[in-house]
Motif scaffolding. Structure first.
Motif, PDB file in Angstrom:
ATOM      1  N   ALA A  28       0.837  -1.208   0.000  1.00 46.26           N
ATOM      2  CA  ALA A  28       0.000   0.000   0.000  1.00 46.26           C
ATOM      3  C   ALA A  28       0.869   1.253   0.000  1.00 46.26           C
ATOM      4  CB  ALA A  28      -0.934  -0.009   1.204  1.00 46.26           C
ATOM      5  N   VAL A  29       1.963   1.209   0.732  1.00 44.50           N
ATOM      6  CA  VAL A  29       2.872   2.362   0.755  1.00 44.50           C
ATOM      7  C   VAL A  29       3.468   2.582  -0.627  1.00 44.50           C
ATOM      8  CG1 VAL A  29       5.010   3.300   1.702  1.00 44.50           C
ATOM      9  CG2 VAL A  29       3.402   2.121   3.194  1.00 44.50           C
ATOM     10  N   ARG A  30       3.918   1.510  -1.253  1.00 40.40           N
ATOM     11  CA  ARG A  30       4.489   1.643  -2.606  1.00 40.40           C
ATOM     12  C   ARG A  30       3.473   2.233  -3.565  1.00 40.40           C
ATOM     13  NH1 ARG A  30       6.722  -4.074  -1.962  1.00 40.40           N
ATOM     14  NH2 ARG A  30       5.171  -4.710  -3.486  1.00 40.40           N
ATOM     15  N   LYS A  31       2.232   1.756  -3.480  1.00 38.86           N
ATOM     16  CA  LYS A  31       1.190   2.282  -4.360  1.00 38.86           C
ATOM     17  C   LYS A  31       0.963   3.770  -4.093  1.00 38.86           C
ATOM     18  CE  LYS A  31      -1.291  -2.005  -5.213  1.00 38.86           C
ATOM     19  NZ  LYS A  31      -2.568  -2.723  -5.065  1.00 38.86           N
ATOM     20  N   ALA A  32       0.919   4.163  -2.836  1.00 37.34           N
ATOM     21  CA  ALA A  32       0.730   5.573  -2.498  1.00 37.34           C
ATOM     22  C   ALA A  32       1.902   6.413  -2.991  1.00 37.34           C
ATOM     23  CB  ALA A  32       0.553   5.739  -0.986  1.00 37.34           C
ATOM     24  N   GLN A  33       3.104   5.880  -2.849  1.00 42.43           N
ATOM     25  CA  GLN A  33       4.278   6.605  -3.347  1.00 42.43           C
ATOM     26  C   GLN A  33       4.230   6.746  -4.866  1.00 42.43           C
ATOM     27  OE1 GLN A  33       7.291   4.138  -1.514  1.00 42.43           O
ATOM     28  NE2 GLN A  33       7.744   5.733  -0.015  1.00 42.43           N
ATOM     29  N   MET A  34       3.806   5.710  -5.551  1.00 41.20           N
ATOM     30  CA  MET A  34       3.714   5.786  -7.003  1.00 41.20           C
ATOM     31  C   MET A  34       2.600   6.744  -7.426  1.00 41.20           C
ATOM     32  SD  MET A  34       6.159   4.167  -8.472  1.00 41.20           S
ATOM     33  CE  MET A  34       7.064   4.994  -7.164  1.00 41.20           C
ATOM     34  N   GLN A  35       1.517   6.810  -6.667  1.00 38.84           N
ATOM     35  CA  GLN A  35       0.472   7.792  -6.962  1.00 38.84           C
ATOM     36  C   GLN A  35       1.017   9.202  -6.773  1.00 38.84           C
ATOM     37  OE1 GLN A  35      -2.589   6.429  -4.302  1.00 38.84           O
ATOM     38  NE2 GLN A  35      -3.579   5.192  -5.870  1.00 38.84           N
ATOM     39  N   SER A  36       1.808   9.395  -5.744  1.00 38.67           N
ATOM     40  CA  SER A  36       2.440  10.690  -5.515  1.00 38.67           C
ATOM     41  C   SER A  36       3.370  11.032  -6.672  1.00 38.67           C
ATOM     42  CB  SER A  36       3.214  10.665  -4.193  1.00 38.67           C
ATOM     43  OG  SER A  36       3.934  11.858  -4.011  1.00 38.67           O
ATOM     44  N   ASN A  37       4.175  10.049  -7.095  1.00 39.19           N
ATOM     45  CA  ASN A  37       5.069  10.276  -8.238  1.00 39.19           C
ATOM     46  C   ASN A  37       4.272  10.607  -9.495  1.00 39.19           C
ATOM     47  OD1 ASN A  37       7.380   9.847  -6.766  1.00 39.19           O
ATOM     48  ND2 ASN A  37       7.976   7.997  -7.839  1.00 39.19           N
ATOM     49  N   ALA A  38       3.181   9.897  -9.711  1.00 36.46           N
ATOM     50  CA  ALA A  38       2.360  10.146 -10.895  1.00 36.46           C
ATOM     51  C   ALA A  38       1.790  11.559 -10.863  1.00 36.46           C
ATOM     52  CB  ALA A  38       1.233   9.109 -10.994  1.00 36.46           C
ATOM     53  N   ALA A  39       1.347  12.002  -9.696  1.00 32.23           N
ATOM     54  CA  ALA A  39       0.819  13.364  -9.570  1.00 32.23           C
ATOM     55  C   ALA A  39       1.921  14.386  -9.827  1.00 32.23           C
ATOM     56  CB  ALA A  39       0.204  13.568  -8.189  1.00 32.23           C
ATOM     57  N   SER A  40       3.093  14.149  -9.276  1.00 32.86           N
ATOM     58  CA  SER A  40       4.217  15.065  -9.482  1.00 32.86           C
ATOM     59  C   SER A  40       4.616  15.101 -10.953  1.00 32.86           C
ATOM     60  CB  SER A  40       5.418  14.629  -8.640  1.00 32.86           C
ATOM     61  OG  SER A  40       5.107  14.711  -7.276  1.00 32.86           O
ATOM     62  N   ALA A  41       4.683  13.932 -11.574  1.00 32.37           N
ATOM     63  CA  ALA A  41       5.049  13.854 -12.989  1.00 32.37           C
ATOM     64  C   ALA A  41       3.989  14.526 -13.859  1.00 32.37           C
ATOM     65  CB  ALA A  41       5.250  12.400 -13.406  1.00 32.37           C
ATOM     66  N   ALA A  42       2.721  14.384 -13.492  1.00 31.41           N
ATOM     67  CA  ALA A  42       1.645  15.007 -14.262  1.00 31.41           C
ATOM     68  C   ALA A  42       1.735  16.530 -14.186  1.00 31.41           C
ATOM     69  CB  ALA A  42       0.284  14.526 -13.766  1.00 31.41           C
ATOM     70  N   VAL A  43       1.988  17.053 -13.002  1.00 30.70           N
ATOM     71  CA  VAL A  43       2.130  18.500 -12.836  1.00 30.70           C
ATOM     72  C   VAL A  43       3.353  18.979 -13.609  1.00 30.70           C
ATOM     73  CG1 VAL A  43       2.659  20.321 -11.156  1.00 30.70           C
ATOM     74  CG2 VAL A  43       0.890  18.639 -10.651  1.00 30.70           C
ATOM     75  N   THR A  69      10.016  10.487  -2.262  1.00 30.22           N
ATOM     76  CA  THR A  69       9.794   9.099  -2.662  1.00 30.22           C
ATOM     77  C   THR A  69      11.121   8.397  -2.911  1.00 30.22           C
ATOM     78  OG1 THR A  69       7.645   9.576  -3.628  1.00 30.22           O
ATOM     79  CG2 THR A  69       8.737   7.589  -4.379  1.00 30.22           C
ATOM     80  N   ALA A  70      12.035   9.068  -3.595  1.00 27.15           N
ATOM     81  CA  ALA A  70      13.335   8.457  -3.892  1.00 27.15           C
ATOM     82  C   ALA A  70      14.043   8.035  -2.613  1.00 27.15           C
ATOM     83  CB  ALA A  70      14.207   9.433  -4.683  1.00 27.15           C
ATOM     84  N   LYS A  71      13.972   8.866  -1.592  1.00 25.06           N
ATOM     85  CA  LYS A  71      14.638   8.563  -0.327  1.00 25.06           C
ATOM     86  C   LYS A  71      14.009   7.375   0.398  1.00 25.06           C
ATOM     87  CE  LYS A  71      16.346  13.170   0.755  1.00 25.06           C
ATOM     88  NZ  LYS A  71      16.228  14.297   1.692  1.00 25.06           N
ATOM     89  N   ALA A  72      12.705   7.233   0.309  1.00 27.79           N
ATOM     90  CA  ALA A  72      12.002   6.227   1.112  1.00 27.79           C
ATOM     91  C   ALA A  72      11.630   4.960   0.364  1.00 27.79           C
ATOM     92  CB  ALA A  72      10.732   6.844   1.702  1.00 27.79           C
ATOM     93  N   PHE A  73      11.549   5.028  -0.943  1.00 32.37           N
ATOM     94  CA  PHE A  73      10.962   3.956  -1.731  1.00 32.37           C
ATOM     95  C   PHE A  73      11.586   2.594  -1.483  1.00 32.37           C
ATOM     96  CE2 PHE A  73       9.893   1.981  -5.948  1.00 32.37           C
ATOM     97  CZ  PHE A  73       8.532   1.962  -5.747  1.00 32.37           C
ATOM     98  N   GLY A  74      12.883   2.517  -1.404  1.00 33.25           N
ATOM     99  CA  GLY A  74      13.568   1.239  -1.240  1.00 33.25           C
ATOM    100  C   GLY A  74      13.251   0.504   0.041  1.00 33.25           C
ATOM    101  N   ASP A  75      12.699   1.198   1.010  1.00 29.75           N
ATOM    102  CA  ASP A  75      12.374   0.586   2.299  1.00 29.75           C
ATOM    103  C   ASP A  75      11.119  -0.287   2.256  1.00 29.75           C
ATOM    104  OD1 ASP A  75      14.536   1.929   3.359  1.00 29.75           O
ATOM    105  OD2 ASP A  75      13.323   3.569   4.171  1.00 29.75           O
TER     106      ASP A  75
END
Length: 151
Positions: A28-43, A69-75
């Motif tokens: 769930a965390v990974r999915k939320a992080q990817m949603q955050s990345n998608a929003a950032s990339a879209a903007v 996300t980059a800092k936390a994603f690997g965890d």
């Protein structure tokens, strides 16, 4: 301006969601992080294409979100988290060195973008493009190598 403030608020909301679920479910965390990345990339993409007026503060927020996300994603790839509803590819666990290398590049490029964006955000659209392009390139590369595509 109102649209830009709303965009920055959306980025923050995605990060808050990731933090709230972190202890419970790494997928769930990974999915939320990817949603955050998608929003950032879209903007970012909307500003780069001229669909959204360039705003240094919004650009900075997009860069900061990707950096977080980059800092936390690997965890959030512990053993056994390859099961269930995830698009994480087996290559993450089969080739952990390759995944760590890709993650390290994402982290380095995102940190460089933060540094390049300064305190107020990139001074111009061109500066933003130079800072964000390597970061977004990492997203594309990782999706090609470490994500299962849904058909």
């Amino acid at each position: 301006m109102k649209r830009q403030v709303i965009s920055a608020s959306i980025l923050s909301a995605f990060l808050a969601t990731a933090v709230a679920t972190a202890a419970e479910d790494p997928v769930a965390v990974r999915k939320a992080q990817m949603q955050s990345n998608a929003a950032s990339a879209a903007v970012a993409g909307a500003m780069l294409k001229g669909e959204l007026d360039y705003n240094p503060a919004v650009a900075k927020a997009a860069i900061a979100s990707l950096n977080a996300t980059a800092k936390a994603f690997g965890d959030y790839f512990p053993e056994g988290s390859d099961e269930g509803e995830t698009t994480a590819a087996p290559a993450i666990w089969d080739n952990p060195e390759g995944f760590q290398q890709a993650l390290g590049k994402f982290q380095a490029d995102a940190a460089a973008a933060v540094q390049a964006s300064g305190r107020e955000g990139p001074a111009s659209l061109e500066a933003f493009q130079q800072a964000i392009t390597p970061v977004l390139s990492n997203c594309r590369s990782c999706h090609e190598n470490f994500r299962v595509r849904n058909n």
